[in-house]
Each structure stands twice: as C-alpha cells, then as structure tokens.
Design a protein around this motif. Sequence first.
Motif, PDB file in Angstrom:
ATOM      1  N   GLN A  10      88.956  28.209  14.324  1.00 39.97           N
ATOM      2  CA  GLN A  10      89.785  28.571  15.470  1.00 39.97           C
ATOM      3  C   GLN A  10      91.256  28.278  15.181  1.00 39.97           C
ATOM      4  N   ILE A  11      91.502  27.145  14.524  1.00 41.82           N
ATOM      5  CA  ILE A  11      92.870  26.787  14.142  1.00 41.82           C
ATOM      6  C   ILE A  11      93.444  27.826  13.179  1.00 41.82           C
ATOM      7  N   LEU A  12      92.643  28.231  12.200  1.00 40.61           N
ATOM      8  CA  LEU A  12      93.102  29.228  11.227  1.00 40.61           C
ATOM      9  C   LEU A  12      93.419  30.560  11.912  1.00 40.61           C
ATOM     10  N   ALA A  13      92.593  30.959  12.860  1.00 35.37           N
ATOM     11  CA  ALA A  13      92.832  32.203  13.582  1.00 35.37           C
ATOM     12  C   ALA A  13      94.131  32.111  14.379  1.00 35.37           C
ATOM     13  N   PHE A  14      94.324  30.994  15.072  1.00 37.33           N
ATOM     14  CA  PHE A  14      95.549  30.789  15.839  1.00 37.33           C
ATOM     15  C   PHE A  14      96.790  30.862  14.947  1.00 37.33           C
ATOM     16  N   LEU A  15      96.748  30.173  13.807  1.00 36.90           N
ATOM     17  CA  LEU A  15      97.896  30.145  12.905  1.00 36.90           C
ATOM     18  C   LEU A  15      98.183  31.522  12.319  1.00 36.90           C
ATOM     19  N   SER A  16      97.146  32.273  12.010  1.00 37.08           N
ATOM     20  CA  SER A  16      97.339  33.598  11.438  1.00 37.08           C
ATOM     21  C   SER A  16      97.973  34.552  12.452  1.00 37.08           C
ATOM     22  N   VAL A  17      97.518  34.490  13.701  1.00 33.26           N
ATOM     23  CA  VAL A  17      98.123  35.334  14.743  1.00 33.26           C
ATOM     24  C   VAL A  17      99.575  34.918  14.979  1.00 33.26           C
ATOM     25  N   ALA A  18      99.828  33.613  14.981  1.00 32.79           N
ATOM     26  CA  ALA A  18     101.198  33.129  15.183  1.00 32.79           C
ATOM     27  C   ALA A  18     102.113  33.598  14.057  1.00 32.79           C
ATOM     28  N   GLN A  19     101.588  33.631  12.850  1.00 30.99           N
ATOM     29  CA  GLN A  19     102.398  34.041  11.698  1.00 30.99           C
ATOM     30  C   GLN A  19     102.660  35.540  11.683  1.00 30.99           C
ATOM     31  N   THR A  20     101.633  36.320  11.956  1.00 31.59           N
ATOM     32  CA  THR A  20     101.752  37.776  11.835  1.00 31.59           C
ATOM     33  C   THR A  20     102.232  38.436  13.122  1.00 31.59           C
ATOM     34  N   GLY A  21     102.054  37.753  14.270  1.00 34.74           N
ATOM     35  CA  GLY A  21     102.440  38.348  15.538  1.00 34.74           C
ATOM     36  C   GLY A  21     101.521  39.457  15.989  1.00 34.74           C
ATOM     37  N   SER A  22     100.292  39.467  15.441  1.00 37.07           N
ATOM     38  CA  SER A  22      99.364  40.554  15.750  1.00 37.07           C
ATOM     39  C   SER A  22      97.935  40.101  15.493  1.00 37.07           C
ATOM     40  N   PHE A  23      97.035  40.437  16.413  1.00 32.34           N
ATOM     41  CA  PHE A  23      95.622  40.113  16.200  1.00 32.34           C
ATOM     42  C   PHE A  23      95.030  40.985  15.093  1.00 32.34           C
ATOM     43  N   SER A  24      95.453  42.235  15.017  1.00 34.82           N
ATOM     44  CA  SER A  24      94.916  43.121  13.977  1.00 34.82           C
ATOM     45  C   SER A  24      95.398  42.689  12.595  1.00 34.82           C
ATOM     46  N   ALA A  25      96.678  42.306  12.480  1.00 36.62           N
ATOM     47  CA  ALA A  25      97.202  41.837  11.194  1.00 36.62           C
ATOM     48  C   ALA A  25      96.540  40.529  10.792  1.00 36.62           C
ATOM     49  N   ALA A  26      96.292  39.658  11.763  1.00 38.51           N
ATOM     50  CA  ALA A  26      95.601  38.404  11.468  1.00 38.51           C
ATOM     51  C   ALA A  26      94.179  38.672  10.983  1.00 38.51           C
ATOM     52  N   ALA A  27      93.522  39.665  11.589  1.00 40.26           N
ATOM     53  CA  ALA A  27      92.165  40.015  11.166  1.00 40.26           C
ATOM     54  C   ALA A  27      92.154  40.482   9.715  1.00 40.26           C
ATOM     55  N   GLN A  28      93.150  41.276   9.330  1.00 38.81           N
ATOM     56  CA  GLN A  28      93.245  41.727   7.940  1.00 38.81           C
ATOM     57  C   GLN A  28      93.502  40.557   7.010  1.00 38.81           C
ATOM     58  N   GLN A  29      94.360  39.652   7.418  1.00 38.41           N
ATOM     59  CA  GLN A  29      94.681  38.500   6.591  1.00 38.41           C
ATOM     60  C   GLN A  29      93.469  37.591   6.397  1.00 38.41           C
ATOM     61  N   LEU A  30      92.659  37.439   7.442  1.00 41.69           N
ATOM     62  CA  LEU A  30      91.500  36.542   7.385  1.00 41.69           C
ATOM     63  C   LEU A  30      90.220  37.256   6.968  1.00 41.69           C
ATOM     64  N   HIS A  31      90.326  38.583   6.759  1.00 46.66           N
ATOM     65  CA  HIS A  31      89.152  39.389   6.387  1.00 46.66           C
ATOM     66  C   HIS A  31      88.054  39.286   7.449  1.00 46.66           C
ATOM     67  N   LEU A  32      88.493  39.435   8.699  1.00 49.09           N
ATOM     68  CA  LEU A  32      87.585  39.416   9.840  1.00 49.09           C
ATOM     69  C   LEU A  32      87.843  40.672  10.676  1.00 49.09           C
ATOM     70  N   THR A  33      86.984  40.883  11.677  1.00 47.16           N
ATOM     71  CA  THR A  33      87.247  41.951  12.626  1.00 47.16           C
ATOM     72  C   THR A  33      88.223  41.433  13.678  1.00 47.16           C
ATOM     73  N   GLN A  34      88.927  42.351  14.333  1.00 44.02           N
ATOM     74  CA  GLN A  34      89.864  41.928  15.371  1.00 44.02           C
ATOM     75  C   GLN A  34      89.148  41.227  16.529  1.00 44.02           C
ATOM     76  N   PRO A  35      87.983  41.725  16.986  1.00 47.82           N
ATOM     77  CA  PRO A  35      87.272  41.000  18.054  1.00 47.82           C
ATOM     78  C   PRO A  35      86.916  39.566  17.659  1.00 47.82           C
ATOM     79  N   ALA A  36      86.593  39.357  16.372  1.00 45.12           N
ATOM     80  CA  ALA A  36      86.242  38.007  15.919  1.00 45.12           C
ATOM     81  C   ALA A  36      87.445  37.074  16.013  1.00 45.12           C
TER      82      ALA A  36
END
Length: 294
Positions: A10-36
């Motif tokens: 959950q922390i990693l997801a939060f940090l990735s969204v904060a860095q990219t400013g986007s849930f979709s970009a964070a999903a790509q960075q974490l190799h997850l789906t956007q809903p995840a």
Amino acid sequence: MNPAHIDHQQILAFLSVAQTGSFSAAAQQLHLTQPAVSKRVALLESQVGAALFERLARQVVLTEFGAQFLPAAQKVRQAMDDLAAVTLDSSRPLSGRLAIALSHYVGLHLLPSVLETFSRRYPDVVLDLRFMDSEAAIDAVAQGSVRLAYGTLGHSAPSTVETTPLWQEKLVPLVALRHAEQHTPTLHELAQHLPVIAPAAHTSTRQSIDIWLNALQIRPLAVIEVNQLDSIALLVGTGIGWGVLPETLQNSDLARLPDTALAPPERQLGLITQKNRPTHRLAQAFMDCVTESQ
C-alpha cells in the motif's frame, strides 16, 4: 491508526501515485492494473482515516494530509530497502527489481552498453529505469525513491546526497549547417539573428551556459527552452535557432561556431547516491558494470 495494519505494498502504491501524479502511470510503474493500485491506495486511506489524494479531472494531487504523510511513507520504503540490503543472502544469484533514475542523455549516450551488459549478466533482475531531468534524479535519491541515479552533477546537492564524477564533457556552440555554408557566423552575430535553444533555466547545464554567455556579454535574441539535449540538437539542425551542446551530439547537419575568447563551459556527469545507506547487492552490481565500462 495501527501501523501494524499498513501493508508495504500500500505504501509503494501511494508513493508511486504521488510521484507520477496518475493512477494509470503508477500502475505501469508497478506492473499492476489500475484498479489494483486504486484498491491499495483506498485501503491505505481507510487505515489512516483520511484522504491522501484529491482526484481532479485530469490530475491527481496530494491532499494536505497526504503531503504530511509523504515523508513518513518515504522513510518506510527506505527502511524496507535497507532491510533487504543487509539480509539478502550473498550466495544466491541476483534477482529482484532495481530502480535507477537516469537523465535522458546519460541513458541514451553513456550507458547503453552497460544496460546491455547488466541485463545479459543478471537476467533475473528487472531494471526499473526512470528517465527524468538530472535535478529530479538527485531529488529522487535524496527522498529514497531510487537507490542510485546517473545524470549531470549540479553546482549543489542536498547534504544527504553523494555525487561521484564519472564523465567530463565539453559543450560547444552549434548551428545548422545551412547557416554556415557561405560564411560561418560568430557567436555574437548569430545571437543577434536567431534564438538560442537551451535546457530549462533551473538545470545545471543551462546555468553553465548562461554564465558563459554573460561572461562574453552575449544576450540571445530569445530563448527556446527544451529539456532533452537530443531534441535541442534536432531543432538546431532545422535552422530555427542555435545551441550549446555536448560535442557528442555534433552531426553532419550541424556546424561548430568559431572559438570565442572564453572557452565554452564543461560539465560533469556521474553517479548519485544517498550517504550512509547500506550497499544493496543489485545496486553494487550495476555500479560495477559502469566501472568496467570506463
């Protein structure tokens, strides 16, 4: 809030969204789906009892609480990374994910052979390459979002960051070949007729160029700001402006301007790490590959 209930993912997801400013970009960075990613952030918000992001039409920004929560989350990730660094079995083959921040220039011109060597030597390691301005790469290391970075070493860096020069480059003034076919203009002449195409004002490369031009008492007609040096070289080749670029970017479409009374600036590029962090095996293996290529 019970800290024991907060999951590291959950922390990693939060940090990735904060860095990219986007849930979709964070999903790509974490190799997850956007809903995840959305679910992990929602669970974290439920645990902390407050919204961490404000969902706007085309942008995701931190709430006031999210901005306050960010430094603590970064420390959690750094602690987890450091724990992995000191407990990883040194006898096991290297595997896992290594996040590296690279300036576009370093990634495209100085490290391609290193990236190939590393990927061949350690096929089970996923290189999470994050291309960004050198200044942003330094900040990413300081914040702990990446363990190491390679880019232009600026005039100053946070006290928590250590920089190691690896490459020294000379910058040279260039213009489209068609502007120099009959007569190669001086820099003073060119500055009166064409704008300069240069990196953004906050970058260390641009600051070095500005200091040099000021010393020569040259005031450009105008400034077109483009951050990526390869893009600047391409635009200079069209003839719409001139630029001050690394010698490595000179090509058949560009002509070098005559020498000036003051030699063009030089810049240092190299390794950016955080002081006093345990050395991670993956990071050390990559640094060793860079050293071998020198």
